[in-house]
Design an enzyme around this catalytic site. Structure first.
Site, PDB file in Angstrom:
ATOM      1  N   ARG A 227      -0.265  69.473  -0.383  1.00  0.00           N
ATOM      2  CA  ARG A 227      -1.120  68.604   0.419  1.00  0.00           C
ATOM      3  C   ARG A 227      -1.861  69.418   1.458  1.00  0.00           C
ATOM      4  O   ARG A 227      -1.331  70.393   2.007  1.00  0.00           O
ATOM      5  CB  ARG A 227      -0.286  67.512   1.118  1.00  0.00           C
ATOM      6  CG  ARG A 227       0.050  66.330   0.221  1.00  0.00           C
ATOM      7  CD  ARG A 227      -1.185  65.530  -0.186  1.00  0.00           C
ATOM      8  NE  ARG A 227      -0.885  64.418  -1.073  1.00  0.00           N
ATOM      9  CZ  ARG A 227      -0.917  64.461  -2.405  1.00  0.00           C
ATOM     10  NH1 ARG A 227      -1.226  65.575  -3.032  1.00  0.00           N
ATOM     11  NH2 ARG A 227      -0.648  63.385  -3.124  1.00  0.00           N
ATOM     12  N   HIS A 275      -8.926  68.953  -5.898  1.00  0.00           N
ATOM     13  CA  HIS A 275      -7.679  68.189  -6.065  1.00  0.00           C
ATOM     14  C   HIS A 275      -7.444  67.833  -7.541  1.00  0.00           C
ATOM     15  O   HIS A 275      -7.336  66.663  -7.908  1.00  0.00           O
ATOM     16  CB  HIS A 275      -7.703  66.924  -5.197  1.00  0.00           C
ATOM     17  CG  HIS A 275      -6.339  66.354  -4.950  1.00  0.00           C
ATOM     18  ND1 HIS A 275      -5.961  65.798  -3.748  1.00  0.00           N
ATOM     19  CD2 HIS A 275      -5.249  66.270  -5.744  1.00  0.00           C
ATOM     20  CE1 HIS A 275      -4.705  65.389  -3.837  1.00  0.00           C
ATOM     21  NE2 HIS A 275      -4.254  65.655  -5.050  1.00  0.00           N
TER      22      HIS A 275
HETATM   23  P1  NDP Z   1       9.506  66.777  -4.663  1.00  0.00           P
HETATM   24  O1  NDP Z   1       9.790  65.674  -3.725  1.00  0.00           O
HETATM   25  O2  NDP Z   1      10.204  66.824  -5.971  1.00  0.00           O
HETATM   26  O3  NDP Z   1       9.762  68.187  -3.938  1.00  0.00           O
HETATM   27  C1  NDP Z   1       9.392  68.403  -2.617  1.00  0.00           C
HETATM   28  C2  NDP Z   1       9.977  69.730  -2.170  1.00  0.00           C
HETATM   29  O4  NDP Z   1       9.540  69.988  -0.829  1.00  0.00           O
HETATM   30  C3  NDP Z   1      11.508  69.718  -2.128  1.00  0.00           C
HETATM   31  O5  NDP Z   1      12.015  70.952  -2.561  1.00  0.00           O
HETATM   32  C4  NDP Z   1      11.801  69.532  -0.649  1.00  0.00           C
HETATM   33  O6  NDP Z   1      13.049  70.071  -0.213  1.00  0.00           O
HETATM   34  C5  NDP Z   1      10.668  70.310  -0.037  1.00  0.00           C
HETATM   35  N1  NDP Z   1      10.452  69.900   1.349  1.00  0.00           N
HETATM   36  C6  NDP Z   1      10.058  68.701   1.825  1.00  0.00           C
HETATM   37  N2  NDP Z   1      10.013  68.720   3.176  1.00  0.00           N
HETATM   38  C7  NDP Z   1      10.386  69.961   3.549  1.00  0.00           C
HETATM   39  C8  NDP Z   1      10.558  70.591   4.793  1.00  0.00           C
HETATM   40  N3  NDP Z   1      10.339  69.960   5.944  1.00  0.00           N
HETATM   41  N4  NDP Z   1      10.988  71.868   4.810  1.00  0.00           N
HETATM   42  C9  NDP Z   1      11.243  72.529   3.653  1.00  0.00           C
HETATM   43  N5  NDP Z   1      11.101  71.996   2.427  1.00  0.00           N
HETATM   44  C10 NDP Z   1      10.669  70.710   2.381  1.00  0.00           C
HETATM   45  O7  NDP Z   1       7.920  66.756  -4.883  1.00  0.00           O
HETATM   46  P2  NDP Z   1       7.109  67.326  -6.108  1.00  0.00           P
HETATM   47  O8  NDP Z   1       7.546  68.710  -6.386  1.00  0.00           O
HETATM   48  O9  NDP Z   1       7.087  66.351  -7.218  1.00  0.00           O
HETATM   49  O10 NDP Z   1       5.627  67.332  -5.499  1.00  0.00           O
HETATM   50  C11 NDP Z   1       5.312  68.080  -4.317  1.00  0.00           C
HETATM   51  C12 NDP Z   1       3.976  67.628  -3.771  1.00  0.00           C
HETATM   52  O11 NDP Z   1       2.926  68.127  -4.582  1.00  0.00           O
HETATM   53  C13 NDP Z   1       3.747  66.110  -3.786  1.00  0.00           C
HETATM   54  O12 NDP Z   1       4.348  65.501  -2.671  1.00  0.00           O
HETATM   55  C14 NDP Z   1       2.257  66.006  -3.739  1.00  0.00           C
HETATM   56  O13 NDP Z   1       1.842  65.901  -2.400  1.00  0.00           O
HETATM   57  C15 NDP Z   1       1.763  67.330  -4.314  1.00  0.00           C
HETATM   58  N6  NDP Z   1       1.027  67.158  -5.578  1.00  0.00           N
HETATM   59  C16 NDP Z   1      -0.244  67.655  -5.672  1.00  0.00           C
HETATM   60  C17 NDP Z   1      -0.952  67.539  -6.840  1.00  0.00           C
HETATM   61  C18 NDP Z   1      -2.309  68.118  -6.983  1.00  0.00           C
HETATM   62  O14 NDP Z   1      -2.999  67.827  -7.974  1.00  0.00           O
HETATM   63  N7  NDP Z   1      -2.771  68.938  -6.079  1.00  0.00           N
HETATM   64  C19 NDP Z   1      -0.402  66.850  -8.009  1.00  0.00           C
HETATM   65  C20 NDP Z   1       0.957  66.398  -7.822  1.00  0.00           C
HETATM   66  C21 NDP Z   1       1.620  66.546  -6.631  1.00  0.00           C
HETATM   67  P3  NDP Z   1      14.444  69.496  -0.798  1.00  0.00           P
HETATM   68  O15 NDP Z   1      14.486  69.978  -2.230  1.00  0.00           O
HETATM   69  O16 NDP Z   1      15.458  70.133   0.042  1.00  0.00           O
HETATM   70  O17 NDP Z   1      14.361  68.008  -0.690  1.00  0.00           O
HETATM   71  C1  OXD Z   2      -0.317  63.597  -6.754  1.00  0.00           C
HETATM   72  C2  OXD Z   2      -1.637  64.152  -6.680  1.00  0.00           C
HETATM   73  O1  OXD Z   2       0.272  63.343  -5.715  1.00  0.00           O
HETATM   74  O2  OXD Z   2      -2.374  64.101  -7.681  1.00  0.00           O
HETATM   75  O3  OXD Z   2       0.178  63.398  -7.875  1.00  0.00           O
HETATM   76  O4  OXD Z   2      -2.008  64.693  -5.653  1.00  0.00           O
END
Ligand code: NDP
Ligand code: OXD
Length: 312
Positions: A227, A275
């Site tokens: 993000r 994006h």
């Molecule tokens: P998950 O919820 O599976 O994973 C999130 C990860 O971030 C976890 O490992 C979590 O830690 C870590 N995390 C969250 N907060 C913190 C923090 N404060 N400090 C350290 N680590 C943190 O999400 P996804 O992997 O499925 O997706 C990640 C993000 O990718 C989505 O939220 C979305 O915003 C973005 N995205 C972007 C896309 C694009 O096209 N650009 C497409 C799809 C998603 P823990 O494992 O310990 O919980």
């Molecule tokens: C998602 C994205 O959150 O596309 O899946 O950003």
């Protein structure tokens, strides 16, 4: 019969209807604004960026499925129903897409493509000799569904991969694991190519500011596909100008589209994508949603359910 209330602006809904009905022809697919009456009977919302306060009006919604992995488009709604499960997208198509994007971007930075493309525009034959992959330290911020699949895809190239998460993870072959704010500086100091795959929360917003970006080794690259709120863009621009950072690939921005007059557009060492890193695919997403509706109806917890306290 499963009733699905679908919301997605600017794109056709037909492929989504077809994908769901192909798996379960009894699904009643209701495309916004034709959501019927809130008294029509139980329904599941399947939405992307719904108008604020819309979901609260439909008290027949039993669960809300996000069309993407991010849920910030829902949590910013001041009237988001509190007692309804919210399920993040976690289909295989999204994971494959992100693994492809991260691998492509890491390879581009490792092999010096931003600099080579800039040279091409100048008809400059100046060469760039890349280090061996084993000498390139990739650091993934976020080791959730997308961070894990991206790390696994990078390992066979030989990269030295590390990942950072909020909570401690069980050891994984070939991946150095870091967790918690206390280990962030050490993680950044060992990272040549940083990959942002964090959700947008109060803790991750502005995390990569001038101080943190400066902890990356001189010449490091940054890829952000999580993000846009993660990176303070003015600080990034300054460090790219100063040469402390070598290059960046940015797919997400605090404001999208990135404003036309933003300094990033003019930088040769920055690759901007709109994006598109990973797009939810109708076939795999339909299977994921219908599988999770069945789980909820059996009284089980759905996969990837939003934890409001964590914010993701
Ligand atoms: P998950 O919820 O599976 O994973 C999130 C990860 O971030 C976890 O490992 C979590 O830690 C870590 N995390 C969250 N907060 C913190 C923090 N404060 N400090 C350290 N680590 C943190 O999400 P996804 O992997 O499925 O997706 C990640 C993000 O990718 C989505 O939220 C979305 O915003 C973005 N995205 C972007 C896309 C694009 O096209 N650009 C497409 C799809 C998603 P823990 O494992 O310990 O919980
Ligand atoms: C998602 C994205 O959150 O596309 O899946 O950003």
């Amino acid at each position: 019969m499963t009733r699905i209330l679908f919301y997605l602006e600017d794109y056709s809904h037909d492929i989504w209807r077809e994908a769901l009905l192909k798996i379960d022809p009894t699904v009643e697919f209701r495309s916004y604004p034709d959501w019927g009456s809130p008294d029509d009977g139980p329904a599941y919302a399947f939405v992307w960026e719904p108008k604020p306060r819309l979901l609260a009006q439909y008290h027949n919604i039993k669960a809300i499925f996000s069309l993407g992995a991010g849920v910030d488009h829902l949590t910013r709604d001041p009237a988001l129903p509190k007692d309804v499960p919210i399920i993040r997208m976690g289909d295989d198509g999204l994971k494959e897409g992100m693994a492809e994007f991260v691998t492509m971007s890491v390879l581009m930075h490792h092999r010096g493509m931003p600099a080579l493309l800039a040279k091409q525009r100048q008809k400059d034959w100046g060469r760039f000799f890349a280090r061996a992959a084993r000498d390139v330290r990739v650091g993934i911020l976020g080791f959730g569904a997308l961070g894990q699949v991206s790390a696994a895809t990078l390992l066979p190239f030989g990269y030295d991969v590390a990942a950072w998460s909020r909570t401690e993870k069980l050891p994984r072959n070939g991946i150095s694991l870091y967790h918690g704010t206390g280990s962030l500086d050490a993680f950044l100091a060992r990272t040549d190519i940083l990959v942002g795959l964090l959700p947008s929360t109060s803790e991750t917003s502005g995390l990569m500011n001038s101080d943190r970006l400066a902890r990356l080794p001189r010449g490091a690259s940054i890829i952000n596909a999580g993000r846009g709120s993660l990176v303070v863009l003015d600080d990034l621009v300054e460090l790219l100008h100063s040469g402390h950072l070598g290059a960046a690939s940015l797919d997400v921005f605090p404001e999208e589209p990135l404003p036309m007059d933003h300094a990033l557009w003019g930088l040769d060492n920055v690759i901007i994508t709109p994006h598109i890193a990973a797009i939810t695919r109708p076939d795999t997403a339909a299977e994921y949603v219908l599988r999770n509706i069945k789980k909820l109806e059996r009284g089980e917890t759905a996969e990837n359910q939003l934890d409001m306290k964590r914010g993701y």
